[in-house]
Design a protein around this motif. Structure first.
Motif, PDB file in Angstrom:
ATOM      1  N   ASN A   1      -7.366  -2.521   3.982  1.00  0.00           N
ATOM      2  CA  ASN A   1      -7.604  -2.161   2.587  1.00  0.00           C
ATOM      3  C   ASN A   1      -6.667  -2.925   1.652  1.00  0.00           C
ATOM      4  OD1 ASN A   1      -9.670  -0.379   3.178  1.00  0.00           O
ATOM      5  ND2 ASN A   1      -8.335   1.429   3.198  1.00  0.00           N
TER       6      ASN A   1
ATOM      7  N   ASN B   1      -6.733   0.382   9.152  1.00  0.00           N
ATOM      8  CA  ASN B   1      -7.540   0.480   7.933  1.00  0.00           C
ATOM      9  C   ASN B   1      -6.697   0.278   6.684  1.00  0.00           C
ATOM     10  OD1 ASN B   1      -9.926   0.960   9.321  1.00  0.00           O
ATOM     11  ND2 ASN B   1      -9.655   3.182   9.296  1.00  0.00           N
TER      12      ASN B   1
ATOM     13  N   GLY C   1       0.800  -1.212   0.000  1.00  0.00           N
ATOM     14  CA  GLY C   1       0.000   0.000   0.000  1.00  0.00           C
ATOM     15  C   GLY C   1       0.836   1.266   0.000  1.00  0.00           C
TER      16      GLY C   1
ATOM     17  N   ALA D   1      -8.025  -6.245   1.214  1.00  0.00           N
ATOM     18  CA  ALA D   1      -9.209  -6.203   0.363  1.00  0.00           C
ATOM     19  C   ALA D   1      -8.836  -6.078  -1.112  1.00  0.00           C
ATOM     20  CB  ALA D   1     -10.110  -5.042   0.784  1.00  0.00           C
ATOM     21  N   VAL D   2      -7.835  -5.253  -1.403  1.00  0.00           N
ATOM     22  CA  VAL D   2      -7.378  -5.111  -2.785  1.00  0.00           C
ATOM     23  C   VAL D   2      -6.824  -6.438  -3.291  1.00  0.00           C
ATOM     24  CG1 VAL D   2      -5.686  -3.999  -4.293  1.00  0.00           C
ATOM     25  CG2 VAL D   2      -6.945  -2.642  -2.628  1.00  0.00           C
TER      26      VAL D   2
ATOM     27  N   LEU E   1      -8.016   1.088  -5.958  1.00  0.00           N
ATOM     28  CA  LEU E   1      -7.178   2.049  -5.263  1.00  0.00           C
ATOM     29  C   LEU E   1      -6.080   2.619  -6.145  1.00  0.00           C
ATOM     30  CD1 LEU E   1      -6.800   0.511  -1.699  1.00  0.00           C
ATOM     31  CD2 LEU E   1      -8.485   2.116  -2.584  1.00  0.00           C
TER      32      LEU E   1
END
Length: 231
Positions: free
Chosen positions: A191, A187, A173, A194-195, A208
């Protein structure tokens, strides 16, 4: 004996991980930090696919002084990690100080499972942020997902194991400042997970704006510092 067990497990893990078919997605802002140390942060249970990622440079990891830790330390050493012994309950301050010293004086990164050593799952502890603050590093949330594997639902960390030759996704990320709050870090890691799950469900689902390095012919991957890709 524990050292021998660790060696055997390390060899098996190397062979197993080499079979995985990986999709790697990387946030483009990481290209802005080619020389800055990275403190990679993740949740327990997601680490198996992450072990298959060819890290950009030597990476430090803290392992407990327990009997199981002795096995884990030997196995992780065979997987290319630089192991520092310590935990939140025993030798943690010394271990953290050793990681900070190495990061200040060497071309190394570090990785922390931020909800360890015993959870609760996803509850971010301060060790990783402290290491980043003291070493001048950025925090890099990591996520993963598996298609073709098993989730150990009764384990507190919900450990996910990818079967040999299974598909996995790994996500790095956007870099975060060392003083970022625990809720934001939580978070960001969620995330990233989730990606990764979205990439396996549909390779086109990349909401994203991460750069996809799944293809071995993507030339941009060679320009991003330390990012190696594998199909």
């Amino acid at each position: 004996m524990r050292g021998l067990v660790g060696i055997v497990l390390g060899v098996i893990a190397r062979l197993w991980l080499a079979t995985l078919r990986m999709h790697l997605v990387v946030h483009p802002e990481l290209a802005e930090h080619p020389d800055t140390p990275w403190v990679l942060i993740l949740f327990h249970g997601t680490q198996w696919p992450l072990l298959a990622w060819r890290r950009r440079r030597p990476t430090l990891v803290m392992v407990s002084h327990s009997a199981d830790g002795a096995i884990q330390a030997r196995a992780l050493g065979l997987l290319g990690f630089l192991v520092v012994r310590g935990s939140s309950s025993r030798g943690g301050a010394r271990g953290l100080a050793a990681i900070v010293r190495r990061m200040r004086h060497g071309d190394v990164d570090a990785v922390f499972a931020v909800d360890g050593p015993r959870g609760p799952y996803g509850d971010v502890k301060p060790g990783a942020a402290c290491a980043a603050q003291r070493s001048g590093a950025v925090l890099v949330p990591m996520g993963s997902a598996v298609r073709g594997g098993k989730t150990f639902t009764r384990a507190w960390d919900r450990f996910v194991l990818a079967w040999p030759f299974g598909r996995v996704a790994v996500v790095l990320g956007a870099p975060l400042a060392a003083d970022t709050g625990a809720d934001v870090l939580q978070n960001a890691i969620a995330n990233a997970n989730a990606v990764a799950a979205g990439m396996l469900a549909s390779p086109e689902r990349n909401t994203l704006g991460f750069k996809d390095f799944s293809s071995s012919c993507a030339p941009a991957a060679d320009r991003l510092p330390g990012v190696l890709k594998r199909n």
